[in-house]
Every structure is written in structure tokens, then in C-alpha cells.
Design a protein around this motif. Structure first.
Motif, PDB file in Angstrom:
ATOM      1  N   GLY A 123       0.596  -1.163  -0.106  1.00 47.05           N
ATOM      2  CA  GLY A 123      -0.006   0.044  -0.043  1.00 47.05           C
ATOM      3  C   GLY A 123       0.849   1.096  -0.009  1.00 47.05           C
ATOM      4  N   LEU A 124       1.886   1.373   0.918  1.00 45.53           N
ATOM      5  CA  LEU A 124       2.515   2.383   0.911  1.00 45.53           C
ATOM      6  C   LEU A 124       3.459   2.756  -0.634  1.00 45.53           C
ATOM      7  N   ILE A 125       3.998   1.485  -1.097  1.00 43.13           N
ATOM      8  CA  ILE A 125       4.728   1.580  -2.425  1.00 43.13           C
ATOM      9  C   ILE A 125       3.870   2.447  -3.433  1.00 43.13           C
ATOM     10  N   VAL A 126       2.620   1.492  -3.525  1.00 40.52           N
ATOM     11  CA  VAL A 126       1.727   1.977  -4.558  1.00 40.52           C
ATOM     12  C   VAL A 126       1.008   3.342  -4.294  1.00 40.52           C
ATOM     13  N   PHE A 127       0.610   3.722  -3.091  1.00 44.59           N
ATOM     14  CA  PHE A 127      -0.323   5.175  -2.837  1.00 44.59           C
ATOM     15  C   PHE A 127       0.704   6.195  -2.514  1.00 44.59           C
ATOM     16  N   ILE A 128       1.891   6.138  -2.057  1.00 37.73           N
ATOM     17  CA  ILE A 128       2.723   7.458  -1.559  1.00 37.73           C
ATOM     18  C   ILE A 128       3.061   8.067  -2.768  1.00 37.73           C
ATOM     19  N   PRO A 129       3.331   7.432  -3.842  1.00 40.01           N
ATOM     20  CA  PRO A 129       3.799   8.489  -5.328  1.00 40.01           C
ATOM     21  C   PRO A 129       2.625   9.262  -5.668  1.00 40.01           C
ATOM     22  N   TYR A 130       1.524   8.632  -5.594  1.00 43.08           N
ATOM     23  CA  TYR A 130       0.267   9.444  -6.005  1.00 43.08           C
ATOM     24  C   TYR A 130      -0.056  10.685  -4.860  1.00 43.08           C
TER      25      TYR A 130
END
Length: 132
Positions: A123-130
Motif C-alpha cells: 500500500g505504501l509503495i503504490v499510494f505514496i507516489p500519488y
């Protein structure tokens, strides 16, 4: 007539042929319903999974990110289902306190913790860049 090689393996685990496919599906759905009703952790993990799915839909993640998010969500749910099933079976077999029963339950709970750490990492890897 001699039985085929390996037949003894099948006879040790008899398969019910009188049950229809729909009945087996009904039992599986009933198991999921019991998990949602009686296991607060499964319900909590389901809620977090739904939040992750809604966030992915709102943000508009791509196909590969969807694969990671959905696999992480279902990995946690499956781990929690196995944990609950194991705890229920252990409680049935050993209603009192026993060190091995406690160890089995702790190991299953550890599996859920590991799957949750994996899901949070995804979740952190996917959502943080957004969000940055």
C-alpha cells in the motif's frame, strides 16, 4: 482385479460424490459469512481492504498496481481465514491451555502479521507516489 497403482492413496481420503458443485460453493460462502460475522479481525481486514480498493479507484492506479493491491488484500484475508480455522480446530481438540496448542495459534497469528506487513508495504509503495 488389482487396483491401479496409487489407488490406496485415494481410498485413504474418500471423496463425497453425492454433493453437487453448488452445495460445495454454498458451504464456502457460508464459511466467509461466518468469518465476517464472528471474527472481528477478518471484518477489520475486510474493511481495510475495501478502503484500499476505493482509494485505488479514486486515485486511478494502473493495472499492475491493481494486481499488487488486490493480491495483498486477498493474501491477508486468506491468512486470517486460515488462522481462524486453525484456532477453531485447536480449541475443539484442546479446550484447555496447552503449550503446543498455544504455539500453533501463535504461529498462525504470526502468519497473519507477516501478511499484514506485506500488505501495508504494498500500500505504501503504490499510494505514496500519488500522494506526493
Amino acid at each position: 482385479m488389482k487396483p491401479k497403482i496409487g489407488y490406496w492413496m485415494l481410498s485413504a481420503f474418500p471423496v463425497r460424490t453425492d454433493m453437487k458443485w453448488l452445495d460445495r460453493f454454498k458451504y464456502a460462502v457460508n464459511g466467509i459469512r461466518q468469518l465476517l460475522e464472528k471474527d472481528s479481525h477478518f471484518a477489520l481486514h475486510t474493511g481495510f481492504g475495501l478502503i484500499a480498493v476505493m482509494a485505488g479507484a479514486i486515485i486511478g492506479i494502473d493495472r499492475v498496481e491493481w494486481l499488487f493491491i488486490l493480491s495483498a488484500v486477498f493474501f491477508v484475508l486468506v491468512a486470517e481465514a486460515f488462522n481462524t480455522a486453525l484456532e477453531t480446530a485447536v480449541d475443539l481438540a484442546e479446550p484447555g491451555r496447552h503449550p503446543l496448542a498455544g504455539a500453533a495459534k501463535d504461529m498462525a497469528a504470526g502468519g497473519v502479521l507477516l501478511s499484514s506487513i506485506y500488505a501495508a508495504s504494498v500500500g505504501l509503495i503504490v499510494f505514496i507516489p500519488y500522494l506526493i
